[in-house]
Design a protein around this motif. Sequence first.
Motif, PDB file in Angstrom:
ATOM      1  N   SER A 129     -41.118  80.302 -62.300  1.00  0.00           N
ATOM      2  CA  SER A 129     -40.347  79.215 -62.904  1.00  0.00           C
ATOM      3  C   SER A 129     -38.846  79.474 -62.857  1.00  0.00           C
ATOM      4  CB  SER A 129     -40.785  79.000 -64.364  1.00  0.00           C
ATOM      5  OG  SER A 129     -40.415  80.108 -65.176  1.00  0.00           O
ATOM      6  N   HIS A 182     -35.186  78.340 -58.075  1.00  0.00           N
ATOM      7  CA  HIS A 182     -34.717  76.971 -57.891  1.00  0.00           C
ATOM      8  C   HIS A 182     -35.583  76.271 -56.851  1.00  0.00           C
ATOM      9  CE1 HIS A 182     -31.224  77.567 -60.397  1.00  0.00           C
ATOM     10  NE2 HIS A 182     -30.897  78.641 -59.701  1.00  0.00           N
ATOM     11  N   GLU A 183     -35.751  74.981 -57.051  1.00  0.00           N
ATOM     12  CA  GLU A 183     -36.597  74.204 -56.147  1.00  0.00           C
ATOM     13  C   GLU A 183     -35.964  74.110 -54.766  1.00  0.00           C
ATOM     14  OE1 GLU A 183     -39.122  70.032 -56.236  1.00  0.00           O
ATOM     15  OE2 GLU A 183     -37.327  70.239 -57.458  1.00  0.00           O
ATOM     16  N   ARG A 193     -41.693  71.426 -55.753  1.00  0.00           N
ATOM     17  CA  ARG A 193     -42.764  71.330 -56.742  1.00  0.00           C
ATOM     18  C   ARG A 193     -43.831  70.333 -56.318  1.00  0.00           C
ATOM     19  NH1 ARG A 193     -38.404  70.757 -61.638  1.00  0.00           N
ATOM     20  NH2 ARG A 193     -37.585  72.889 -61.541  1.00  0.00           N
ATOM     21  N   GLN A 219     -40.727  68.163 -65.382  1.00  0.00           N
ATOM     22  CA  GLN A 219     -39.805  68.347 -66.510  1.00  0.00           C
ATOM     23  C   GLN A 219     -39.356  69.796 -66.690  1.00  0.00           C
ATOM     24  OE1 GLN A 219     -42.089  66.738 -69.768  1.00  0.00           O
ATOM     25  NE2 GLN A 219     -41.887  64.622 -69.056  1.00  0.00           N
ATOM     26  N   ASP A 220     -39.655  70.633 -65.695  1.00  0.00           N
ATOM     27  CA  ASP A 220     -39.251  72.038 -65.714  1.00  0.00           C
ATOM     28  C   ASP A 220     -39.840  72.787 -66.916  1.00  0.00           C
ATOM     29  OD1 ASP A 220     -38.002  74.191 -64.521  1.00  0.00           O
ATOM     30  OD2 ASP A 220     -36.115  73.918 -65.595  1.00  0.00           O
ATOM     31  N   ARG A 221     -41.105  72.500 -67.211  1.00  0.00           N
ATOM     32  CA  ARG A 221     -41.804  73.184 -68.307  1.00  0.00           C
ATOM     33  C   ARG A 221     -42.918  74.084 -67.786  1.00  0.00           C
ATOM     34  NH1 ARG A 221     -42.711  68.467 -72.926  1.00  0.00           N
ATOM     35  NH2 ARG A 221     -40.509  67.953 -73.251  1.00  0.00           N
ATOM     36  N   TRP A 222     -42.893  74.393 -66.514  1.00  0.00           N
ATOM     37  CA  TRP A 222     -43.929  75.200 -65.880  1.00  0.00           C
ATOM     38  C   TRP A 222     -44.129  76.525 -66.606  1.00  0.00           C
ATOM     39  CZ3 TRP A 222     -47.982  74.843 -63.005  1.00  0.00           C
ATOM     40  CH2 TRP A 222     -48.451  75.911 -62.236  1.00  0.00           C
TER      41      TRP A 222
END
Length: 283
Positions: A140, A143-144, A190, A262-265
């Motif tokens: 996580s 960066h994507e 993602r 939502q970047d909550r991985w």
Amino acid sequence: MSFIQIVILAIVQGLAELLPVSSSAHVIIAEKLMGLDPTAPNMTLLLVMLHTGTMFAVIIYFWQTWRTTYFSSAKTFRQNAFYIILATAVTGVVGLSLQSIIKHVYGHNAANFEIESLFGNTTVIASGLAAAGILIIFSSRFHEGENEQGQLSSARAMVIGLVQGLCLPFRGFSRSGATISTGLALGVTRKRVEEFSFALAVVLTPAVIAKEGFRLFHSTGVTPALAPSSLLPMLAPSLLGMVFSFIAGLVALRWLSRWLEQDRWHLFGGYCIFASLMIFWLG
């Protein structure tokens, strides 16, 4: 099994199979808490149907996306099919090799040794959950990827397939969590790695169902010709479980997609570590 036990197992399987938290770990613990025997024929049949329900949930949920990503052109289809076949082949080599090593080390090459005999080991389950949690949290922080750099390649597909192979013999080490985390760490976007991870699941699940089906025939001692009459009394409860696992699977996939977006991985990783500590504590 009672109606409520079937519903509980179906919901646990449906959610945990597709969320990155290891369905095997949760189902085994749920069975233990309810006093059920996971080796019983009715439990084996139920497991087969629960896997079938979650597989259909994946197909329904991703079908439109896969049509756009994988079937937009003949060239795109061939390329993505190659990546899926490549990753699955690596998974098979790694998974079967690991199972052979485990059989040699722990089973002393006994003819009747089955890897499933280790599934109830809470230390193995808790360790797998902890490893998955650490990998999820680690991934996580990357960066994507963007544009071409965020797409799949042969090398990335092979690495994802290798990690998936590591998940096969170790209950608790979440397949979806490990494969998605590996893709994220390699810079795959993602959305792309989520699609690829569950495409691999659809390819792998029929083999899992076939294996469980073989175990079912072996445990009941009946031939395929006699199976319908022998298994019919267990079929209705299992079909009910399949329906509930399908519904729970759709909910789980929506949940997973939202948290990825939502970047909550990392929260899934935190849960895996918490769950592993609880299993260690409960013993």
